[in-house]
Motif scaffolding. Structure first.
Motif, PDB file in Angstrom:
ATOM      1  N   ASN A   4       7.987   7.735  -2.245  1.00 49.72           N
ATOM      2  CA  ASN A   4       7.352   7.851  -3.561  1.00 49.72           C
ATOM      3  C   ASN A   4       8.179   8.694  -4.523  1.00 49.72           C
ATOM      4  O   ASN A   4       8.089   8.512  -5.730  1.00 49.72           O
ATOM      5  CB  ASN A   4       5.943   8.423  -3.429  1.00 49.72           C
TER       6      ASN A   4
ATOM      7  N   GLN B  69       4.979   7.364   1.150  1.00 49.37           N
ATOM      8  CA  GLN B  69       5.821   6.185   1.047  1.00 49.37           C
ATOM      9  C   GLN B  69       5.004   5.011   0.542  1.00 49.37           C
ATOM     10  O   GLN B  69       3.820   4.893   0.841  1.00 49.37           O
ATOM     11  CB  GLN B  69       6.431   5.833   2.408  1.00 49.37           C
ATOM     12  N   SER B  70       5.666   4.165  -0.224  1.00 49.84           N
ATOM     13  CA  SER B  70       5.043   2.927  -0.685  1.00 49.84           C
ATOM     14  C   SER B  70       5.671   1.787   0.095  1.00 49.84           C
ATOM     15  O   SER B  70       6.890   1.730   0.253  1.00 49.84           O
ATOM     16  CB  SER B  70       5.267   2.737  -2.181  1.00 49.84           C
ATOM     17  N   TRP B  71       4.819   0.880   0.568  1.00 49.33           N
ATOM     18  CA  TRP B  71       5.283  -0.230   1.392  1.00 49.33           C
ATOM     19  C   TRP B  71       5.298  -1.509   0.582  1.00 49.33           C
ATOM     20  O   TRP B  71       4.330  -1.832  -0.103  1.00 49.33           O
ATOM     21  CB  TRP B  71       4.390  -0.383   2.622  1.00 49.33           C
TER      22      TRP B  71
ATOM     23  N   TYR C 154       0.843  -1.195   0.000  1.00 50.94           N
ATOM     24  CA  TYR C 154       0.000   0.000   0.000  1.00 50.94           C
ATOM     25  C   TYR C 154       0.880   1.248   0.000  1.00 50.94           C
ATOM     26  O   TYR C 154       2.082   1.183   0.213  1.00 50.94           O
ATOM     27  CB  TYR C 154      -0.934   0.009   1.223  1.00 50.94           C
ATOM     28  N   THR C 155       0.230   2.409  -0.229  1.00 49.42           N
ATOM     29  CA  THR C 155       0.906   3.700  -0.185  1.00 49.42           C
ATOM     30  C   THR C 155       0.315   4.496   0.965  1.00 49.42           C
ATOM     31  O   THR C 155      -0.908   4.555   1.123  1.00 49.42           O
ATOM     32  CB  THR C 155       0.721   4.460  -1.511  1.00 49.42           C
ATOM     33  N   ASP C 156       1.203   5.116   1.764  1.00 46.87           N
ATOM     34  CA  ASP C 156       0.744   5.879   2.914  1.00 46.87           C
ATOM     35  C   ASP C 156       1.748   6.978   3.220  1.00 46.87           C
ATOM     36  O   ASP C 156       2.940   6.705   3.356  1.00 46.87           O
ATOM     37  CB  ASP C 156       0.583   4.942   4.124  1.00 46.87           C
ATOM     38  N   ALA C 157       1.274   8.217   3.334  1.00 49.30           N
ATOM     39  CA  ALA C 157       2.094   9.364   3.765  1.00 49.30           C
ATOM     40  C   ALA C 157       3.373   9.519   2.945  1.00 49.30           C
ATOM     41  O   ALA C 157       4.456   9.671   3.490  1.00 49.30           O
ATOM     42  CB  ALA C 157       2.416   9.262   5.245  1.00 49.30           C
TER      43      ALA C 157
END
Length: 190
Positions: free
Chosen positions: A96, A80-82, A75-78
């Motif tokens: 990102n 950053q992509s995890w 997922y992508t959050d804040a």
């Protein structure tokens, strides 16, 4: 150790105590008494800044090992992509800005090669060509010449130019680096 004339894009080196990833490299042999030069574009792995310089071809540089691992996108959050390693379940955050515009093509559980230098992610390798679906475009026109193009919006919001015969819902092959239409994906019924 590697000499400057043998540098290639994708390698990692240490120069003056800093770790760099080689983005591009051209070797120009000299003529006569003039020595050649290796023109390189380097990305600092600590700061992310780009640096263009020239090295003498015989300059010895410390070669850093580049390890490639296949990770699954989560997922992508804040910003950053995890990603997760499917073998160890270890999760890795990648900014990102390292992915650039390609981050819009990430889909759940998409497996991608990630390059690591000194246990730090430095690059994500996307496939050269992806199959994507057209979400919006003008109605297809079959009478016009094939050399005319129209704008189309993909499901992820990216706009590309496509031929006139493409309609909403069509799957196309897209060159990710140039963001260019390659061809239409043939369905099983055709």
């Amino acid at each position: 150790m590697v000499i400057a004339s043998q540098l290639r894009a994708g390698m990692a080196i240490r120069y003056e105590g800093q770790a760099y990833r080689v983005v591009a490299c051209d070797y120009h042999p000299g003529q006569g008494k003039m020595g050649g030069t290796a023109h390189v574009r380097l990305q600092n792995l600590s700061t992310g800044t780009l640096w263009e310089t020239s090295f003498r071809p015989e300059l010895r540089l410390e070669d850093l090992p580049v390890e490639r691992r296949t990770l699954s996108f989560l997922y992508t959050d804040a910003g950053q992509s995890w990603f997760m390693d499917p073998n160890t379940y270890e999760q890795t955050a990648i900014p990102n800005q390292m992915l650039g515009d390609r981050s819009r093509f990430l889909e759940g559980e998409m497996a991608l090669q990630v390059e690591f230098v000194e246990e730090r992610p430095v690059n994500v390798l996307f496939p050269d060509i992806l199959e994507v679906r057209i979400a919006e475009t003008a109605p297809p026109v079959h009478q016009q010449a094939d050399s005319t193009w129209k704008s189309a919006t993909l499901e992820n919001g990216v706009e590309v130019m496509v031929p006139q015969f493409i309609k909403p819902g069509d799957m196309i092959r897209l060159d990710v680096t140039a963001m260019r239409y390659m061809d239409r994906v043939k369905s099983a019924g055709r």
